[in-house]
Design an enzyme around this catalytic site. Structure first.
Site, PDB file in Angstrom:
ATOM      1  N   SER A  18       0.836  -1.203   0.000  1.00  0.00           N
ATOM      2  CA  SER A  18       0.000   0.000   0.000  1.00  0.00           C
ATOM      3  C   SER A  18       0.862   1.241   0.000  1.00  0.00           C
ATOM      4  O   SER A  18       0.366   2.328  -0.206  1.00  0.00           O
ATOM      5  CB  SER A  18      -0.892   0.074   1.236  1.00  0.00           C
ATOM      6  OG  SER A  18      -0.866  -1.052   2.002  1.00  0.00           O
ATOM      7  N   HIS A  29      -2.372  -2.946  -6.514  1.00  0.00           N
ATOM      8  CA  HIS A  29      -2.861  -2.587  -5.187  1.00  0.00           C
ATOM      9  C   HIS A  29      -4.384  -2.733  -5.102  1.00  0.00           C
ATOM     10  O   HIS A  29      -5.129  -1.942  -5.672  1.00  0.00           O
ATOM     11  CB  HIS A  29      -2.432  -1.149  -4.831  1.00  0.00           C
ATOM     12  CG  HIS A  29      -2.781  -0.773  -3.439  1.00  0.00           C
ATOM     13  ND1 HIS A  29      -3.128   0.493  -3.057  1.00  0.00           N
ATOM     14  CD2 HIS A  29      -2.856  -1.530  -2.314  1.00  0.00           C
ATOM     15  CE1 HIS A  29      -3.399   0.502  -1.768  1.00  0.00           C
ATOM     16  NE2 HIS A  29      -3.244  -0.714  -1.295  1.00  0.00           N
ATOM     17  N   GLU A  44      -5.379  -0.383  -8.203  1.00  0.00           N
ATOM     18  CA  GLU A  44      -4.365   0.564  -8.671  1.00  0.00           C
ATOM     19  C   GLU A  44      -3.262  -0.251  -9.351  1.00  0.00           C
ATOM     20  O   GLU A  44      -2.708  -1.170  -8.744  1.00  0.00           O
ATOM     21  CB  GLU A  44      -3.764   1.354  -7.499  1.00  0.00           C
ATOM     22  CG  GLU A  44      -4.712   2.386  -6.920  1.00  0.00           C
ATOM     23  CD  GLU A  44      -4.097   3.180  -5.760  1.00  0.00           C
ATOM     24  OE1 GLU A  44      -4.360   4.384  -5.677  1.00  0.00           O
ATOM     25  OE2 GLU A  44      -3.387   2.589  -4.920  1.00  0.00           O
ATOM     26  N   ASN A  65      -4.227   6.001  -1.063  1.00  0.00           N
ATOM     27  CA  ASN A  65      -3.691   6.175   0.294  1.00  0.00           C
ATOM     28  C   ASN A  65      -3.064   7.543   0.508  1.00  0.00           C
ATOM     29  O   ASN A  65      -3.015   8.043   1.630  1.00  0.00           O
ATOM     30  CB  ASN A  65      -2.686   5.072   0.623  1.00  0.00           C
ATOM     31  CG  ASN A  65      -3.391   3.800   1.036  1.00  0.00           C
ATOM     32  OD1 ASN A  65      -4.566   3.816   1.389  1.00  0.00           O
ATOM     33  ND2 ASN A  65      -2.687   2.686   0.984  1.00  0.00           N
TER      34      ASN A  65
HETATM   35  N1  CAA Z   1     -15.288 -10.005   2.500  1.00  0.00           N
HETATM   36  C1  CAA Z   1     -16.120 -10.255   1.475  1.00  0.00           C
HETATM   37  N2  CAA Z   1     -17.298  -9.646   1.320  1.00  0.00           N
HETATM   38  C2  CAA Z   1     -17.650  -8.741   2.241  1.00  0.00           C
HETATM   39  C3  CAA Z   1     -16.821  -8.434   3.337  1.00  0.00           C
HETATM   40  C4  CAA Z   1     -15.596  -9.121   3.444  1.00  0.00           C
HETATM   41  N3  CAA Z   1     -14.732  -8.887   4.444  1.00  0.00           N
HETATM   42  N4  CAA Z   1     -17.440  -7.495   4.084  1.00  0.00           N
HETATM   43  C5  CAA Z   1     -18.597  -7.219   3.471  1.00  0.00           C
HETATM   44  N5  CAA Z   1     -18.727  -7.963   2.362  1.00  0.00           N
HETATM   45  C6  CAA Z   1     -19.829  -7.934   1.401  1.00  0.00           C
HETATM   46  C7  CAA Z   1     -21.071  -8.472   1.998  1.00  0.00           C
HETATM   47  O1  CAA Z   1     -21.181  -9.867   1.804  1.00  0.00           O
HETATM   48  C8  CAA Z   1     -22.149  -7.714   1.237  1.00  0.00           C
HETATM   49  O2  CAA Z   1     -22.330  -8.348  -0.016  1.00  0.00           O
HETATM   50  P1  CAA Z   1     -23.751  -8.288  -0.762  1.00  0.00           P
HETATM   51  O3  CAA Z   1     -23.994  -6.873  -1.121  1.00  0.00           O
HETATM   52  O4  CAA Z   1     -23.493  -9.173  -1.930  1.00  0.00           O
HETATM   53  O5  CAA Z   1     -24.753  -8.816   0.198  1.00  0.00           O
HETATM   54  C9  CAA Z   1     -21.531  -6.353   0.963  1.00  0.00           C
HETATM   55  O6  CAA Z   1     -20.100  -6.550   1.084  1.00  0.00           O
HETATM   56  C10 CAA Z   1     -21.967  -5.310   1.968  1.00  0.00           C
HETATM   57  O7  CAA Z   1     -21.633  -5.806   3.245  1.00  0.00           O
HETATM   58  P2  CAA Z   1     -22.515  -5.588   4.546  1.00  0.00           P
HETATM   59  O8  CAA Z   1     -23.953  -5.410   4.177  1.00  0.00           O
HETATM   60  O9  CAA Z   1     -22.178  -6.647   5.534  1.00  0.00           O
HETATM   61  O10 CAA Z   1     -21.908  -4.292   5.201  1.00  0.00           O
HETATM   62  P3  CAA Z   1     -21.792  -2.836   4.641  1.00  0.00           P
HETATM   63  O11 CAA Z   1     -22.883  -2.483   3.698  1.00  0.00           O
HETATM   64  O12 CAA Z   1     -21.592  -2.052   5.871  1.00  0.00           O
HETATM   65  O13 CAA Z   1     -20.443  -2.869   3.790  1.00  0.00           O
HETATM   66  C11 CAA Z   1     -18.139  -2.543   3.565  1.00  0.00           C
HETATM   67  C12 CAA Z   1     -19.233  -3.231   4.337  1.00  0.00           C
HETATM   68  C13 CAA Z   1     -18.143  -3.045   2.130  1.00  0.00           C
HETATM   69  C14 CAA Z   1     -16.831  -2.908   4.221  1.00  0.00           C
HETATM   70  C15 CAA Z   1     -18.437  -0.991   3.580  1.00  0.00           C
HETATM   71  O14 CAA Z   1     -18.575  -0.562   4.901  1.00  0.00           O
HETATM   72  C16 CAA Z   1     -17.331  -0.185   2.932  1.00  0.00           C
HETATM   73  O15 CAA Z   1     -17.272  -0.047   1.724  1.00  0.00           O
HETATM   74  N6  CAA Z   1     -16.432   0.400   3.762  1.00  0.00           N
HETATM   75  C17 CAA Z   1     -15.293   1.166   3.285  1.00  0.00           C
HETATM   76  C18 CAA Z   1     -14.175   0.213   2.943  1.00  0.00           C
HETATM   77  C19 CAA Z   1     -12.982   0.933   2.417  1.00  0.00           C
HETATM   78  O16 CAA Z   1     -12.900   2.142   2.330  1.00  0.00           O
HETATM   79  N7  CAA Z   1     -11.955   0.150   2.062  1.00  0.00           N
HETATM   80  C20 CAA Z   1     -10.706   0.654   1.615  1.00  0.00           C
HETATM   81  C21 CAA Z   1      -9.776   0.693   2.772  1.00  0.00           C
HETATM   82  S1  CAA Z   1      -8.235   1.396   2.341  1.00  0.00           S
HETATM   83  C22 CAA Z   1      -7.386   0.117   1.682  1.00  0.00           C
HETATM   84  O17 CAA Z   1      -7.763  -1.012   1.659  1.00  0.00           O
HETATM   85  C23 CAA Z   1      -6.081   0.522   1.133  1.00  0.00           C
HETATM   86  C24 CAA Z   1      -4.930   0.293   1.973  1.00  0.00           C
HETATM   87  O18 CAA Z   1      -3.901  -0.012   1.428  1.00  0.00           O
HETATM   88  C25 CAA Z   1      -4.913   0.542   3.407  1.00  0.00           C
END
Ligand code: CAA
Length: 295
Positions: free
Chosen positions: A121, A142, A154, A192
């Site tokens: 990242s 990424h 990315e 990031n």
């Molecule tokens: N693995 C697989 N699928 C997942 C999951 C996981 N860990 N968590 C959630 N899901 C799926 C669920 O199964 C659900 O699928 P369907 O729509 O098919 O039913 C969908 O995602 C939505 O999940 P939930 O209803 O349980 O929960 P939610 O609506 O609150 O979504 C979330 C959860 C997708 C995590 C949402 O909160 C979100 O988008 N959060 C932001 C995440 C983000 O910003 N990520 C980037 C982080 S930065 C990064 O990764 C870069 C780095 O280098 C640090």
């Protein structure tokens, strides 16, 4: 580009590695996933099992398809099994020395002509490429957490990355149904570079009494339509990962906004890494996360 991949190697089956393994297997490729010990491997595979079962339950995947995905995943503790892979994606912890050591060991094992990629990242793609005998076939891929859900990939082109390797990155993203963006080999790439200081600033705002952890998160969910508040997102990304990205970016850019705030450093020192360890800015031991007292 016609993507000529049959077998993908994934080094690491943790937070990112298990997701990358699952989506590559769902994309129809055989996946060899390597971990350092059986416990970590089992933990990552159990997460994949859970996601596949959930998808079947929701009617998004048939039982046969879920079984076929499982059948394409080959877990191992042995780097030698990566030999036949057409592409190896590194998804280890954010520790440059550990990554370099792994590439020095893995590069001679993996067949000639195969591509190598890092899911880092924040660390240098070029520095990792230089630890191998094929920098022209090395690129950054990424993915975002959770890799099964987040639509972005990315594609990072380092100094020596060839057109062929870069094209493969975009074709892979397309094959997996991801939105791809081209990012330079700078610390934090695109997302990031913007997201990390935002999370750090939210933590600092809390430390400075601007609002409670819950209110800052609720504010950004309801006031900016973010799916998750910035402090919950920090816990979700992993506080150890966030602190290590912050340290790399702070060193690279020399700006205070990239520095880890005191409470982040203290939580990491105390072994509270966020959601994955059961506690960070929130405590995840109950039915619903609640703000945890800071150490
Ligand atoms: N693995 C697989 N699928 C997942 C999951 C996981 N860990 N968590 C959630 N899901 C799926 C669920 O199964 C659900 O699928 P369907 O729509 O098919 O039913 C969908 O995602 C939505 O999940 P939930 O209803 O349980 O929960 P939610 O609506 O609150 O979504 C979330 C959860 C997708 C995590 C949402 O909160 C979100 O988008 N959060 C932001 C995440 C983000 O910003 N990520 C980037 C982080 S930065 C990064 O990764 C870069 C780095 O280098 C640090």
């Amino acid at each position: 580009m016609n993507i000529e991949i049959e077998r993908v190697g994934v080094v690491g089956c943790g937070l990112m590695g298990h997701g990358i393994t699952q989506i590559c297997a769902q994309g129809g490729w055989d996946v060899v996933v390597r971990e350092v010990d059986q416990e970590r491997l089992d933990k990552g595979l159990a997460k994949i099992e859970k996601q596949l079962a959930r998808a079947v339950e929701k009617g998004k995947l048939s039982q046969e398809d879920a079984d076929a995905v499982r059948g394409r995943i080959h877990p191992t503790l042995d780097y030698a099994e990566l030999a036949d892979c057409d592409l190896v994606i590194e998804a280890m912890t954010e520790d440059l020395e550990a990554k370099l050591e792994m590439w020095r060991e893995v590069d001679p094992i993996v067949k000639e002509g195969a591509f190598l990629a890092t899911n880092t990242s924040s660390l240098s793609v070029a520095e990792q490429a230089a630890a191998t005998s094929r920098p022209e076939r090395f690129l950054g891929l990424h993915f975002f957490n959770p890799a099964q859900v987040m639509p972005l990939l990315e594609v990072v082109r380092a100094e020596g990355t060839s057109d062929e390797a870069s094209d493969l990155g975009f074709a892979l993203g397309e094959h997996l149904g991801k939105t791809t963006v081209a990012a330079g080999d700078n610390r934090g790439f695109i997302v990031n570079r913007l997201l990390v200081p935002y999370m750090l600033d939210a933590i600092r705002a809390h430390e400075q009494g601007v609002g409670s952890v819950e209110d800052i998160d609720a504010g950004m969910i309801a006031g900016a339509s973010h799916p998750m508040g910035p402090i919950a997102l920090a816990d979700f990304v992993g506080l150890d990962t966030l602190a290590s990205i912050a340290s790399v970016m702070h060193e690279a850019y020399g700006e205070e906004r990239f520095a880890a705030p005191p409470s982040l450093t203290k939580l990491v020192e105390a072994g509270h890494f966020g959601r994955k360890s059961g506690r960070g800015y929130y405590d995840y031991s109950g039915e619903k996360p609640v703000a945890a007292p800071l150490p």
